[in-house]
Scaffold this active site. Sequence first.
Site, mmCIF file in Angstrom:
data_model
loop_
_atom_site.group_PDB
_atom_site.id
_atom_site.type_symbol
_atom_site.label_atom_id
_atom_site.label_comp_id
_atom_site.label_asym_id
_atom_site.label_seq_id
_atom_site.Cartn_x
_atom_site.Cartn_y
_atom_site.Cartn_z
ATOM 1 N N ASP A 176 -7.063 6.083 -3.672
ATOM 2 C CA ASP A 176 -6.336 4.910 -3.185
ATOM 3 C C ASP A 176 -6.008 3.989 -4.354
ATOM 4 O O ASP A 176 -6.882 3.314 -4.892
ATOM 5 C CB ASP A 176 -7.182 4.160 -2.150
ATOM 6 C CG ASP A 176 -6.397 3.079 -1.441
ATOM 7 O OD1 ASP A 176 -5.259 2.780 -1.866
ATOM 8 O OD2 ASP A 176 -6.910 2.524 -0.450
ATOM 9 N N HIS B 99 -2.959 1.548 6.794
ATOM 10 C CA HIS B 99 -3.172 1.534 5.354
ATOM 11 C C HIS B 99 -2.845 2.926 4.834
ATOM 12 O O HIS B 99 -3.144 3.925 5.485
ATOM 13 C CB HIS B 99 -4.610 1.151 5.004
ATOM 14 C CG HIS B 99 -4.865 1.089 3.522
ATOM 15 N ND1 HIS B 99 -3.991 0.484 2.657
ATOM 16 C CD2 HIS B 99 -5.872 1.588 2.761
ATOM 17 C CE1 HIS B 99 -4.460 0.599 1.417
ATOM 18 N NE2 HIS B 99 -5.593 1.277 1.460
ATOM 19 N N CYS C 267 0.801 -1.227 0.000
ATOM 20 C CA CYS C 267 0.000 0.000 0.000
ATOM 21 C C CYS C 267 0.832 1.274 0.000
ATOM 22 O O CYS C 267 0.529 2.224 -0.724
ATOM 23 C CB CYS C 267 -0.998 -0.009 1.151
ATOM 24 S SG CYS C 267 -0.287 0.087 2.815
#
Length: 669
Positions: A343, A320, A262
């Site tokens: 994202d 995250h 991530c």
Amino acid sequence: MSENLENHKTEGFDSSDALVVRRGAPFRITLQLQGRPFNPRTDSVKIKIMLGRLYAVMPVTFSKTVSSTRWKAYMDQEDLNLQEPSIYISSPASASVGCYKFQLCVFTKNSQRSCTFGKFILLFNPWCREDGVYIPFEDQREEYILNDSGLLFMGTAMNLVSRPWSFDQFEPGILEACLNLLQASPQHQQSRKMDHLNRNDPVYISRVVSAMINCEDDRGVLKGNWSGDFKDGVNPSSWTGSGDILRHWVQSGYSPVKYGQCWVFAAVMCTVMRVLGIPCRVVTNFNSAHDTNNNLVIEEFYSNTGKKLNHSRDSIWNFHVWVECWMTRPDLGSEMDGWQVLDPTPQERSGGVFCCGPAPVKAIMDRRIDLIFDVPFVYAEVNADVHTIIVNEGRVVGVNKDTEKVGSLICTKAVGFPRVQNITGDYKHIRSPTLSSRRSPTPDSTLRRAGSSNGVVVFLTLEKAPVAGEPIHFTVKVINKQNVTKRMKVHFNAQAKEYNHSPSDTFWENHGVMQLAPMEAQMIHQQILPAQYEDVVGDDLINLAVVLEDMDTQEQALASEEFNIATPELIIEVANADSTVVNKQQMATLTFTNPFSHPVSGILSVSGAGLIQHKVQFRMPSLRPGARVEQSITFVPNMVGTKMLQANLSLTNIRSTIRGFKMVTVRRA
């Protein structure tokens, strides 16, 4: 050329073979007429601007009045050099971004025509009030567009790890790689004309980039891998900057780079957005929920001896990482302008494609889950409740509910300083004093989770943030809430876990029995020694749990905590740091002291955009516990400004990487 770069804040792109400018502001080109001077009475000039099949034709006038919605070209009659006349070209603040070609033709009174060709790259302009990415503070434009290094925050909310990252947006070839990313997108391949038309919109661009950073639906940049097996690629933890990744992607003919997780996806997207001129920052959400059934509840399961079980499709990542980009939202209304969540990590499809956002941060705060794009998904990531369930032989024997764990800290790098900025309050209303106190972590923070049954309350407290090479000390406080004596079984369990996975097998456990008098409180002190965790944990986290079982009623209570172990930083000292100037050799010394309980060795890598041309590596010999090693390096800065010198020591006999960085201010000679 240099005047245009300075006026358009694009000096960092001086290695590009095309002029790089920003929309909504004029730039100057100079004509060199052969054989005679320009005659403003008899000569006329026309310019044709082309982006793919889109074009605009404009006469060059002597009116300096420009339009924010139309292309305009003019000469300044008061400052006209007839030998080498200057022409100013002004693009609308809503022009599409990309690589433009232009044709400039000079016509004489005899209708003779002389033409020349050129090209320029047009970017978004956060310095222009009419641009949809305008951000009104200069320090934020410096940070979110021009800063080519930063910090990514990892670990846990109570024990932050600051990972240095080089965004590399001004390194050779990176601008071209980012433009190639737009060209390689499915939108461009399906309809070049529509793609070029839509490139005026930062909302459109941000969705294209969010999808193109991962390779799940297209010829995107990165392949994700959370398996732990990276032998046919690069361990995501080994990357130190975006430049190597983007260059590798282009050089491989747009084959996905292996591998990313991530923070790598987010950091590379931040590079692309800053290059294109859209203000961007990397954001970390601690205890980030992935709610697969949209009920805003995450269920976590434990055995009756405190082992965490993999029984749920829902999950909580310890952290995250995504990005926020700054833009107006005319599609949603001005109240949704500002920071937008995007994202690029492939988790769920949005509109049939693995991308996420732009979701307005204000919409997440206001729970506007009716709005596009992906607001419900992001809302759950920061707001879901956690139900912790104890099971024994398939039967539920205890349940805890926690409304504060998810989204306990949301943060980014502070503007202008290498430290954390807490932005939790932008995403959610702070619901209790407990949450408020947990939002401002310090190195001495106490970590606490509490559980209860009808009869007892149990608290698990880490006495201090754990540090590599030292025992992990923790305390369990048990309170008997009833007027009867209780005999309790006590089970302790520790498991290593990656930030986004269920834990692996138990590596430490302890069991015992205790007796509590009516209404009594007792303290239990425990420790896990370095030799018990060092070979297991490395850069991973630890899931620690305690379960108390009433031997008479079989009621059970659980308290748990997930935490990381801080590793020491590499110390970097720059000699005569105040006299660091461009194009002059400078020296730095790197120091590392082994904190572990056994010898370590490894590979030391040093890099720095604007400071070091190519990554430098050294092999570090075996270093006994407590011993110290120094390594000197020389470098020649090639760019003015505040730059990051960073170093990574990848240990070969322990699954851990030691990092360090130093900000170096480079002045003109």
